[in-house]
Design an enzyme around this catalytic site. Sequence first.
Site, mmCIF file in Angstrom:
data_model
loop_
_atom_site.group_PDB
_atom_site.id
_atom_site.type_symbol
_atom_site.label_atom_id
_atom_site.label_comp_id
_atom_site.label_asym_id
_atom_site.label_seq_id
_atom_site.Cartn_x
_atom_site.Cartn_y
_atom_site.Cartn_z
ATOM 1 N N GLU A 56 38.550 48.034 34.451
ATOM 2 C CA GLU A 56 37.311 48.669 34.909
ATOM 3 C C GLU A 56 37.070 49.985 34.179
ATOM 4 O O GLU A 56 37.878 50.899 34.270
ATOM 5 C CB GLU A 56 37.433 48.934 36.420
ATOM 6 N N HIS A 95 33.356 47.465 37.790
ATOM 7 C CA HIS A 95 34.557 46.794 38.297
ATOM 8 C C HIS A 95 34.629 45.369 37.734
ATOM 9 O O HIS A 95 34.484 44.386 38.467
ATOM 10 C CB HIS A 95 34.453 46.782 39.831
HETATM 11 C C1 BG6 Z 1 40.200 48.062 42.587
HETATM 12 C C2 BG6 Z 1 41.045 49.068 43.313
HETATM 13 O O1 BG6 Z 1 39.312 48.740 41.749
HETATM 14 O O2 BG6 Z 1 39.433 47.325 43.553
HETATM 15 C C3 BG6 Z 1 41.942 48.355 44.306
HETATM 16 O O3 BG6 Z 1 41.811 49.789 42.362
HETATM 17 C C4 BG6 Z 1 41.118 47.504 45.258
HETATM 18 O O4 BG6 Z 1 42.710 49.305 45.036
HETATM 19 C C5 BG6 Z 1 40.230 46.572 44.430
HETATM 20 O O5 BG6 Z 1 41.979 46.768 46.097
HETATM 21 C C6 BG6 Z 1 39.307 45.687 45.287
HETATM 22 O O6 BG6 Z 1 38.536 46.437 46.141
HETATM 23 P P1 BG6 Z 1 37.539 45.747 47.149
HETATM 24 O O7 BG6 Z 1 36.943 46.842 47.976
HETATM 25 O O8 BG6 Z 1 36.490 45.047 46.323
HETATM 26 O O9 BG6 Z 1 38.348 44.771 47.946
#
Ligand code: BG6
Length: 309
Positions: free
Chosen positions: A271, A167
């Site tokens: 990502e 991510h």
């Molecule tokens: C992204 C998702 O990968 O991560 C989103 O596609 C999400 O939908 C974002 O809001 C952040 O996620 P988190 O759990 O770290 O707040």
Amino acid sequence: MTSERVAVESAKGVNGLEKIILRETRGSSAEVYLYGGHVTSWKNEHGEELLFVSSKALFKPPKAIRGGIPLCFPQFSNLGPLEQHGFARNKFWSIDTDPPAFPTNSSSKAHIDLILKPSEEDMKIWPHSYEFRLRVALGPGGDLMLTSRIRNTNSDGKPFTFTFAYHTYFSVSDISEVRVEGLETHDYLDNLQNRERFTEQGDAITFEGEVDKIYLSTPTKIAIMDHEKKRTFVLRKDGLPDAVVWNPWDKKAKAMADFGDDEYKHVLCVEAAAIEKPITLKPVVNLILRESSRVAEDPLLWSLYVQVS
Ligand code: BG6
């Protein structure tokens, strides 16, 4: 006297959390927290930060660190019964003192091998035994490489299935000046429209509002062009067919406690992921033989390689 840069050093990070600092001879560096196996910094040879970490990031388990490169495993998003993005990003990883031979990037001195194995408590949530090995390496040109190797060590012969993402939060000068190339004409699932499937039209992708898309079966190479900074990130991914593109924009930014209201202007998540077709791993055949035959047993690798120029 010339002082040699230490290639790998252990240090205390925010809130006393242990981190590993990688340094490459020409000046680039990276930082990896054992909490989450989480890369929180990647700097070029001029000391400029290339990843985004929120000024409001908490560094407080069990909350995942907001920014850098969280690992989403064994579940991307809320596409299954587990917590959002799985649990790997909020577990404490260990240093892998006996890593298997990695076929890639082994020439780099500036690398660290981490490992995550489930505790008995963890197995109540996801009833599988596994070894998740992560190598984070800095190449001689300051390029960053993450390689994941996951093996199923279930003793009951049961396979397991997972989805996955690196991510990556990239630091950008101004989101409205950024272009992504390599995803045009590809199909995507739009997270903002009940994951309905669409086809991306036209030229390179630009940003004028909230985006949360899962591009499917994407090319191995994706480029992020930051015009204001005159900087290009080139991502190369292996074993990870999908690519998520996310920017929360203003409203969602305000709703996140660990994200500054205006910070959305300076971040873009692209990502490398395996989401549409989850990965199924069978258990390793003969655990007793594993030390001598480890490389042959688990040839599956999922990697992300990012260069910046
Ligand atoms: C992204 C998702 O990968 O991560 C989103 O596609 C999400 O939908 C974002 O809001 C952040 O996620 P988190 O759990 O770290 O707040």
